[in-house]
Design a protein around this motif. Sequence first.
Motif, PDB file in Angstrom:
ATOM      1  N   UNK A  94       0.825  -1.213   0.000  1.00  8.95           N
ATOM      2  CA  UNK A  94       0.000   0.000   0.000  1.00  8.95           C
ATOM      3  C   UNK A  94       0.857   1.260   0.000  1.00  8.95           C
ATOM      4  N   UNK A  95       1.892   1.280   0.845  1.00  5.35           N
ATOM      5  CA  UNK A  95       2.708   2.491   0.977  1.00  5.35           C
ATOM      6  C   UNK A  95       3.889   2.560   0.048  1.00  5.35           C
ATOM      7  N   UNK A  96       4.175   1.483  -0.670  1.00  4.29           N
ATOM      8  CA  UNK A  96       5.273   1.500  -1.631  1.00  4.29           C
ATOM      9  C   UNK A  96       6.633   1.258  -1.008  1.00  4.29           C
ATOM     10  N   UNK A  97       7.599   1.030  -1.881  1.00  2.01           N
ATOM     11  CA  UNK A  97       8.986   0.795  -1.484  1.00  2.01           C
ATOM     12  C   UNK A  97       9.884   1.715  -2.290  1.00  2.01           C
ATOM     13  N   UNK A  98      10.851   2.343  -1.629  1.00  2.00           N
ATOM     14  CA  UNK A  98      11.818   3.175  -2.333  1.00  2.00           C
ATOM     15  C   UNK A  98      13.226   2.707  -1.989  1.00  2.00           C
ATOM     16  N   UNK A  99      14.134   2.932  -2.918  1.00  2.00           N
ATOM     17  CA  UNK A  99      15.560   2.717  -2.695  1.00  2.00           C
ATOM     18  C   UNK A  99      16.273   4.003  -3.062  1.00  2.00           C
ATOM     19  N   UNK A 100      16.944   4.592  -2.085  1.00  2.00           N
ATOM     20  CA  UNK A 100      17.615   5.885  -2.281  1.00  2.00           C
ATOM     21  C   UNK A 100      16.650   6.926  -2.830  1.00  2.00           C
ATOM     22  N   UNK A 101      15.452   6.948  -2.235  1.00  2.00           N
ATOM     23  CA  UNK A 101      14.399   7.932  -2.533  1.00  2.00           C
ATOM     24  C   UNK A 101      13.755   7.751  -3.904  1.00  2.00           C
ATOM     25  N   UNK A 102      14.024   6.636  -4.574  1.00  2.00           N
ATOM     26  CA  UNK A 102      13.393   6.349  -5.854  1.00  2.00           C
ATOM     27  C   UNK A 102      12.412   5.191  -5.671  1.00  2.00           C
ATOM     28  N   UNK A 103      11.155   5.417  -6.037  1.00  2.00           N
ATOM     29  CA  UNK A 103      10.164   4.344  -5.892  1.00  2.00           C
ATOM     30  C   UNK A 103      10.489   3.216  -6.871  1.00  2.00           C
ATOM     31  N   UNK A 104      10.383   1.975  -6.406  1.00  2.06           N
ATOM     32  CA  UNK A 104      10.789   0.841  -7.238  1.00  2.06           C
ATOM     33  C   UNK A 104       9.729  -0.262  -7.170  1.00  2.06           C
ATOM     34  N   UNK A 105       9.725  -1.086  -8.220  1.00  2.00           N
ATOM     35  CA  UNK A 105       9.027  -2.367  -8.189  1.00  2.00           C
ATOM     36  C   UNK A 105      10.027  -3.470  -7.865  1.00  2.00           C
ATOM     37  N   UNK A 106      11.241  -3.331  -8.423  1.00  2.00           N
ATOM     38  CA  UNK A 106      12.330  -4.246  -8.109  1.00  2.00           C
ATOM     39  C   UNK A 106      13.638  -3.496  -8.281  1.00  2.00           C
ATOM     40  N   UNK A 107      14.643  -3.857  -7.497  1.00  2.00           N
ATOM     41  CA  UNK A 107      15.918  -3.150  -7.543  1.00  2.00           C
ATOM     42  C   UNK A 107      17.016  -4.038  -6.978  1.00  2.00           C
ATOM     43  N   UNK A 108      18.120  -4.150  -7.712  1.00  2.00           N
ATOM     44  CA  UNK A 108      19.291  -4.843  -7.185  1.00  2.00           C
ATOM     45  C   UNK A 108      19.966  -3.934  -6.163  1.00  2.00           C
ATOM     46  N   UNK A 109      20.242  -4.487  -4.986  1.00  2.00           N
ATOM     47  CA  UNK A 109      20.770  -3.679  -3.895  1.00  2.00           C
ATOM     48  C   UNK A 109      22.288  -3.643  -3.886  1.00  2.00           C
TER      49      UNK A 109
END
Length: 264
Positions: A206-221
Amino acid sequence: MKTPLDIIENRLKTFIEASAQLLPESLRRQSLAELLVTAMRASLEVSESGEISAPPFYTIFVHPDSLAHWAGKSEVFAILAEELDAAAAESGITFTHTPVIRILPDAQLYADAARIESSYFQDRISHTSAIPVTSDLPPARETIDPRPQNAFLIIDNQTIPLRDAVINIGRRLDNHIIIEDPRVSRSHAQLRAVRGHYVIFDLNSTGGTTVNNQRIDQQTLKPGDVISLAGVPLIYGEDRDSLVDDTGELPGLIDPHNPKQEST
């Protein structure tokens, strides 16, 4: 008695059911495991010694209009290829190369339909309009632990080691990492180990996920990445040297299955 292909199909079904939210919507209505096993069965080879080998290259054909919806799922299909590899190894079937799953257009298919073909040779599934769903093919068969070494998350000043290939995060009690914050969804995100890296997937939270302030669906960390689950911050890190003691454990870290445990 289950055949080797039954073992593979059952394992793939388990994976696909657990990862349904990560797959393109069109595949949720189809038996992807059955399609993969059918394509594998069509090209199995048996040596004189009785060893069974399977084709390592699999092409998913979809309608050209569907390609855009599939292009962003590269890490999911990389994980699926690894799961196929592990399932085959469990059932006694070998691959000459690490399995590769790619996607190609087929204008003769219906918009939501898909079919899968297999091959022993990469050039037989190559196409100028192909969208590769995995990274470059390794030059030879390799067995590599997909988990990064000594990875961890820092949550609320607590350090949680990441040791599993699949890690679910959310409020629900059956998650690997439980975050009791109302902003976090019951099943919020998932970490999956892929070729030495963790990939984070948002599970339609519901609230979403961000990595380094960028909203993502998927992201390699990468080490140092700042993750936010609907405003709840997490820091991803890896320590390949100083955190390993003589036992191979990560000293002073809390159990990821008991995130309330105090770190020492």
